[in-house]
Design an enzyme around this catalytic site. Structure first.
Site, PDB file in Angstrom:
ATOM      1  N   GLY A 119      -6.975   1.538   5.844  1.00 43.30           N
ATOM      2  CA  GLY A 119      -6.479   1.324   4.486  1.00 43.30           C
ATOM      3  C   GLY A 119      -5.773  -0.011   4.403  1.00 43.30           C
ATOM      4  N   GLN A 162      -0.291  -6.532   0.957  1.00 43.63           N
ATOM      5  CA  GLN A 162      -0.417  -6.899   2.375  1.00 43.63           C
ATOM      6  C   GLN A 162      -1.192  -8.206   2.567  1.00 43.63           C
ATOM      7  OE1 GLN A 162      -1.781  -2.698   3.557  1.00 43.63           O
ATOM      8  NE2 GLN A 162      -0.668  -3.397   5.363  1.00 43.63           N
ATOM      9  N   CYS A 215       0.472   0.805  10.509  1.00 47.36           N
ATOM     10  CA  CYS A 215       0.270  -0.064   9.349  1.00 47.36           C
ATOM     11  C   CYS A 215      -0.166  -1.434   9.847  1.00 47.36           C
ATOM     12  CB  CYS A 215       1.580  -0.165   8.560  1.00 47.36           C
ATOM     13  SG  CYS A 215       1.454  -1.193   7.093  1.00 47.36           S
ATOM     14  N   LEU A 216      -1.148  -2.022   9.177  1.00 47.41           N
ATOM     15  CA  LEU A 216      -1.629  -3.338   9.612  1.00 47.41           C
ATOM     16  C   LEU A 216      -0.556  -4.407   9.458  1.00 47.41           C
ATOM     17  CD1 LEU A 216      -5.285  -3.299   8.223  1.00 47.41           C
ATOM     18  CD2 LEU A 216      -4.517  -2.929  10.571  1.00 47.41           C
ATOM     19  N   HIS A 263       0.072   6.573   1.759  1.00 49.44           N
ATOM     20  CA  HIS A 263       0.639   5.415   2.472  1.00 49.44           C
ATOM     21  C   HIS A 263       0.316   4.128   1.702  1.00 49.44           C
ATOM     22  CE1 HIS A 263       1.166   3.036   6.427  1.00 49.44           C
ATOM     23  NE2 HIS A 263       0.621   2.173   5.590  1.00 49.44           N
ATOM     24  N   GLU A 264      -0.944   4.005   1.250  1.00 45.11           N
ATOM     25  CA  GLU A 264      -1.356   2.773   0.556  1.00 45.11           C
ATOM     26  C   GLU A 264      -0.700   2.668  -0.823  1.00 45.11           C
ATOM     27  OE1 GLU A 264      -2.585   0.651   2.402  1.00 45.11           O
ATOM     28  OE2 GLU A 264      -3.216   2.009   4.003  1.00 45.11           O
ATOM     29  N   HIS A 289       2.694   1.288  -0.662  1.00 39.76           N
ATOM     30  CA  HIS A 289       2.749  -0.175  -0.548  1.00 39.76           C
ATOM     31  C   HIS A 289       2.905  -0.820  -1.929  1.00 39.76           C
ATOM     32  CE1 HIS A 289       2.136  -1.422   3.605  1.00 39.76           C
ATOM     33  NE2 HIS A 289       1.141  -0.567   3.764  1.00 39.76           N
TER      34      HIS A 289
HETATM   35 NI    NI Z   1       0.340   0.071   5.579  1.00 43.52          NI
END
Ligand code: NI
Length: 174
Positions: free
Chosen positions: A45, A50, A94-95, A136-137, A140
Site C-alpha cells: 500500500g 508518502q 510502512c514504506l 493504514h493507508e 496517512h
Molecule cells: Ni504506511
C-alpha cells in the site's frame, strides 16, 4: 515513473490531505506512478503524502501469492463507512518507516467507499490484511502513522532510528 518515498519524520507525513475534486490525467498519472513505486519497493500500500503529494489518494494490492493475479486498487477520496466491532491485530510496517514493525489493533472488517481510476463511485467490504492495509493507508491521508498507535517510548525509539537513517542516507548522497 517511480517516485522517491518520504521517510519519517517529515512534516508532509503529518498533514491532513485535501480531497481530490475532479479526476484528470495528472491525477491518474500520479496513481500509476504510485502503483509502480509501491510494487518496486516492494509494498502492499502507498498513500499520496508518502510521495509528497497532499491529496486524498491511496493505492494498494494485498495479493501476496506469487502465482495469484495482482489486484491493484486505486482509491481517490477513500473513506471508511462502517467498521466491525471485532478487532484484529496485525504486525504493520510502512514504506516511510523502513524495517520497523509493530502490532497494531484495528477493526477486523471495514466497508470503504471511494472513487476509482475511472471516476466511478465504488463501495466494498474488506477483511483480513486488506482491512488493515486500507485503514493504514487512509490514516496517512489524515497525517497519521502506524507508530502513532504505539506507546510513546516505542514511537520515540523508532523515530530516533529513522532520524539516524535519514542522516546516513543524506551523507551517502553528499
Ligand atoms: Ni504506511
Amino acid at each position: 515513473m517511480k517516485r522517491p518515498i518520504l521517510i519519517h519524520p517529515d512534516p508532509r507525513l503529518k498533514k491532513a490531505c485535501d480531497s481530490v475534486p475532479d479526476l484528470d490525467d495528472e491525477l491518474r498519472a500520479l496513481a500509476d506512478d504510485m502503483l509502480e513505486t509501491m510494487y518496486a519497493a516492494p509494498g502492499i500500500g502507498l498513500a499520496a503524502p508518502q510521495v509528497g503529494v497532499l491529496s486524498r489518494l491511496i493505492v494498494l494490492d494485498c495479493v501476496k501469492a506469487e502465482e495469484a493475479a495482482p489486484r491493484p486498487l486505486v482509491m481517490f477520496n477513500p473513506r471508511v463507512t462502517a467498521s466491525s466491532e471485532l478487532m484484529n491485530v496485525y504486525e504493520e510496517g510502512c514504506l516511510s518507516i523502513p524495517d520497523q514493525y509493530a502490532d497494531v489493533e484495528r477493526p477486523a472488517e471495514v466497508e470503504v467507499e471511494w472513487t476509482d481510476r475511472d471516476g466511478h463511485l465504488r463501495k466494498e467490504a474488506f477483511g483480513g490484511l486488506w482491512a488493515t492495509c486500507v485503514q493504514h493507508e487512509i490514516d496517512h491521508l489524515d497525517g497519521k502513522l502506524f507508530i502513532d498507535y504505539l506507546k510513546p517510548l516505542k514511537r520515540q525509539m523508532i523515530t530516533r532510528k529513522m532520524v539516524k537513517l535519514k542522516k546516513e542516507r543524506a551523507r551517502e548522497k553528499a
